[in-house]
Design an enzyme around this catalytic site. Structure first.
Site, mmCIF file in Angstrom:
data_model
loop_
_atom_site.group_PDB
_atom_site.id
_atom_site.type_symbol
_atom_site.label_atom_id
_atom_site.label_comp_id
_atom_site.label_asym_id
_atom_site.label_seq_id
_atom_site.Cartn_x
_atom_site.Cartn_y
_atom_site.Cartn_z
ATOM 1 N N ARG A 70 0.844 -1.209 0.000
ATOM 2 C CA ARG A 70 0.000 0.000 0.000
ATOM 3 C C ARG A 70 0.876 1.254 0.000
ATOM 4 O O ARG A 70 0.580 2.236 -0.700
ATOM 5 C CB ARG A 70 -0.924 -0.010 1.215
ATOM 6 C CG ARG A 70 -1.958 -1.147 1.178
ATOM 7 C CD ARG A 70 -2.852 -1.122 2.382
ATOM 8 N NE ARG A 70 -3.634 0.114 2.444
ATOM 9 C CZ ARG A 70 -4.254 0.521 3.557
ATOM 10 N NH1 ARG A 70 -4.149 -0.205 4.663
ATOM 11 N NH2 ARG A 70 -4.945 1.640 3.572
ATOM 12 N N GLN A 100 -9.793 10.320 7.475
ATOM 13 C CA GLN A 100 -9.660 8.936 7.916
ATOM 14 C C GLN A 100 -8.593 8.228 7.071
ATOM 15 O O GLN A 100 -8.213 7.114 7.362
ATOM 16 C CB GLN A 100 -10.997 8.202 7.758
ATOM 17 C CG GLN A 100 -12.116 8.775 8.608
ATOM 18 C CD GLN A 100 -13.472 8.203 8.198
ATOM 19 O OE1 GLN A 100 -13.818 7.092 8.569
ATOM 20 N NE2 GLN A 100 -14.191 8.948 7.385
ATOM 21 N N HIS A 118 -6.825 8.149 11.551
ATOM 22 C CA HIS A 118 -6.473 6.717 11.519
ATOM 23 C C HIS A 118 -4.996 6.511 11.239
ATOM 24 O O HIS A 118 -4.585 5.471 10.725
ATOM 25 C CB HIS A 118 -7.339 5.992 10.479
ATOM 26 C CG HIS A 118 -8.794 5.996 10.824
ATOM 27 N ND1 HIS A 118 -9.782 5.716 9.916
ATOM 28 C CD2 HIS A 118 -9.440 6.271 11.984
ATOM 29 C CE1 HIS A 118 -10.969 5.819 10.507
ATOM 30 N NE2 HIS A 118 -10.790 6.152 11.743
ATOM 31 N N CYS A 129 8.307 0.060 22.187
ATOM 32 C CA CYS A 129 8.632 1.301 22.904
ATOM 33 C C CYS A 129 8.108 2.541 22.175
ATOM 34 O O CYS A 129 8.341 3.661 22.632
ATOM 35 C CB CYS A 129 10.146 1.400 23.094
ATOM 36 S SG CYS A 129 11.046 1.705 21.564
ATOM 37 N N CYS A 155 15.071 -0.666 21.131
ATOM 38 C CA CYS A 155 14.760 -1.774 22.056
ATOM 39 C C CYS A 155 14.689 -3.137 21.374
ATOM 40 O O CYS A 155 14.429 -4.136 22.027
ATOM 41 C CB CYS A 155 13.430 -1.496 22.757
ATOM 42 S SG CYS A 155 12.007 -1.848 21.712
ATOM 43 N N SER A 194 -18.138 6.162 3.916
ATOM 44 C CA SER A 194 -19.376 5.388 4.071
ATOM 45 C C SER A 194 -20.021 5.676 5.419
ATOM 46 O O SER A 194 -21.168 5.316 5.659
ATOM 47 C CB SER A 194 -19.056 3.890 3.950
ATOM 48 O OG SER A 194 -18.013 3.549 4.846
ATOM 49 N N ALA A 236 -15.509 13.367 -5.734
ATOM 50 C CA ALA A 236 -14.649 14.389 -5.126
ATOM 51 C C ALA A 236 -13.897 15.201 -6.182
ATOM 52 O O ALA A 236 -13.910 16.435 -6.161
ATOM 53 C CB ALA A 236 -13.658 13.711 -4.185
HETATM 54 N N1 APR Z 1 -15.724 10.558 -4.770
HETATM 55 C C1 APR Z 1 -16.427 10.620 -3.599
HETATM 56 N N2 APR Z 1 -16.829 9.518 -2.897
HETATM 57 C C2 APR Z 1 -16.516 8.315 -3.415
HETATM 58 C C3 APR Z 1 -15.808 8.173 -4.630
HETATM 59 C C4 APR Z 1 -15.400 9.363 -5.302
HETATM 60 N N3 APR Z 1 -14.718 9.317 -6.433
HETATM 61 N N4 APR Z 1 -15.639 6.832 -4.876
HETATM 62 C C5 APR Z 1 -16.236 6.173 -3.843
HETATM 63 N N5 APR Z 1 -16.768 7.062 -2.973
HETATM 64 C C6 APR Z 1 -17.454 6.780 -1.714
HETATM 65 C C7 APR Z 1 -18.212 5.474 -1.654
HETATM 66 O O1 APR Z 1 -19.542 5.640 -2.111
HETATM 67 C C8 APR Z 1 -18.169 5.143 -0.166
HETATM 68 O O2 APR Z 1 -19.299 5.703 0.495
HETATM 69 O O3 APR Z 1 -16.453 6.667 -0.727
HETATM 70 C C9 APR Z 1 -16.906 5.840 0.332
HETATM 71 C C10 APR Z 1 -15.765 4.902 0.725
HETATM 72 O O4 APR Z 1 -16.182 4.170 1.818
HETATM 73 P P1 APR Z 1 -15.182 3.151 2.570
HETATM 74 O O5 APR Z 1 -14.468 2.326 1.610
HETATM 75 O O6 APR Z 1 -15.991 2.509 3.611
HETATM 76 O O7 APR Z 1 -14.079 4.096 3.215
HETATM 77 P P2 APR Z 1 -14.130 4.983 4.537
HETATM 78 O O8 APR Z 1 -15.483 5.510 4.804
HETATM 79 O O9 APR Z 1 -13.032 5.964 4.435
HETATM 80 O O10 APR Z 1 -13.732 3.895 5.624
HETATM 81 C C11 APR Z 1 -13.573 4.338 6.913
HETATM 82 O O11 APR Z 1 -12.750 2.311 7.652
HETATM 83 O O12 APR Z 1 -11.690 0.609 7.161
HETATM 84 C C12 APR Z 1 -11.562 1.658 7.886
HETATM 85 O O13 APR Z 1 -9.678 2.825 8.599
HETATM 86 C C13 APR Z 1 -10.419 2.547 7.484
HETATM 87 O O14 APR Z 1 -10.412 4.884 7.266
HETATM 88 C C14 APR Z 1 -11.114 3.727 6.920
HETATM 89 C C15 APR Z 1 -12.453 3.670 7.601
#
Ligand code: APR
Length: 254
Positions: A70, A100, A118, A129, A155, A194, A236
């Site tokens: 990643r 996040q 996060h 440590c 450590c 999400s 976005a």
């Molecule tokens: N522009 C805007 N939103 C988008 C786009 C885009 N191009 N593509 C996808 N999305 C939206 C999806 O519809 C979804 O609602 O982004 C969201 C991504 O959701 P997740 O994959 O669940 O990511 P996130 O909400 O950041 O997850 C939260 O969960 O797993 C942990 O630590 C991890 O930070 C992460 C946290």
């Protein structure tokens, strides 16, 4: 692209803006969202199974290799027009980013003082440590399934990724800062999350409860949609430049 009227009105009037972002913010840079299926060596695993202290305990070399892949992937992509628009917006009024995301794309786009709830893919520390690791992080040319993590010079403990794993507490300072920022904000724009992972998912509710105007920018319905005053079903990188262009049209600032 047409900017929702109520959002533009609130953004023109806003003196304190907070942009809360999730994985969707980086999707158009080529960073898979968290709930996208894993690919390659890790396609048989859900991210939730890899990003845990238990997975690390079980097989640190396996988890370390995943984070190296990643880390390498993020190093090879660039901020998108959405990241750049958020950075530009800060030239018009006070805009703070609470994310996040563990990538550094907001910073590479020019946003400063980004609050990482996060943690970060680009920072590492000793699991025993907590000494920050400043050594070399070798990313294999081709993803490999297992790579031994380096050890701490202080450590001898294993060096782990500086991200927050499921079941771990968020960094207190970052959490308290994000709460204070949304409580004082005039406008909170929630982009690409999400809204299912807490406590970050509670920030839009807190913002609304503190009198901020809350807007969701996401192509799809989420758990945030009902909390928002306005939902903008766009991406976005498509929508944020349009918003900043409209704001520039409204302001006498360059
Ligand atoms: N522009 C805007 N939103 C988008 C786009 C885009 N191009 N593509 C996808 N999305 C939206 C999806 O519809 C979804 O609602 O982004 C969201 C991504 O959701 P997740 O994959 O669940 O990511 P996130 O909400 O950041 O997850 C939260 O969960 O797993 C942990 O630590 C991890 O930070 C992460 C946290």
């Amino acid at each position: 692209m047409l900017v929702p009227e109520a959002l533009l009105e609130a953004a023109v009037a806003a003196r304190r803006v907070v942009v809360v972002t999730g994985a969707g913010m980086s999707a158009e840079s080529g960073v898979p969202t968290f709930r996208d299926a894993q690919t390659g060596l890790w396609e048989r695993y859900a991210a939730e199974d890899l990003a845990t202290p238990e997975a690390w305990e079980r097989d640190p070399a396996f988890v370390w290799a995943w984070y190296l892949s990643r880390f390498g992937a993020v190093a090879h992509v660039a901020p998108n027009a959405g990241h750049r628009a958020v950075a530009a917006w800060a030239g018009l009024t006070q805009v703070r980013v609470v994310t996040q995301n563990v990538d550094d794309l907001h910073e590479r786009a020019g946003s400063r003082d980004v609050v990482h709830l996060h943690g970060s893919l680009t920072s590492f520390r000793c699991e025993r440590c907590a000494t920050a690791y400043a050594g070399v992080v070798d990313v294999p040319e081709q993803p490999v399934e297992r790579v031994d993590p380096p050890t701490c010079a202080h450590c001898g403990g294993l060096v782990r990724p500086g991200v927050v794993w499921f079941g771990e507490l968020l960094p207190l300072e970052a959490w308290e800062q994000s709460v204070a920022l949304v409580e004082e904000a005039d406008l909170v724009l929630v982009v690409g999350t999400s809204g299912i992972v807490h406590p970050a998912a509670g920030l839009p509710v807190l913002a609304r409860g503190s009198g901020a105007f809350v807007v969701e920018l996401n192509p799809f319905e989420t758990d945030v949609s009902d909390v928002a005053h306005v939902v903008w079903r766009e991406t976005a990188a498509g929508a944020l430049p349009a918003l900043v262009a409209a704001l520039r049209g409204h302001s006498d600032r360059p």
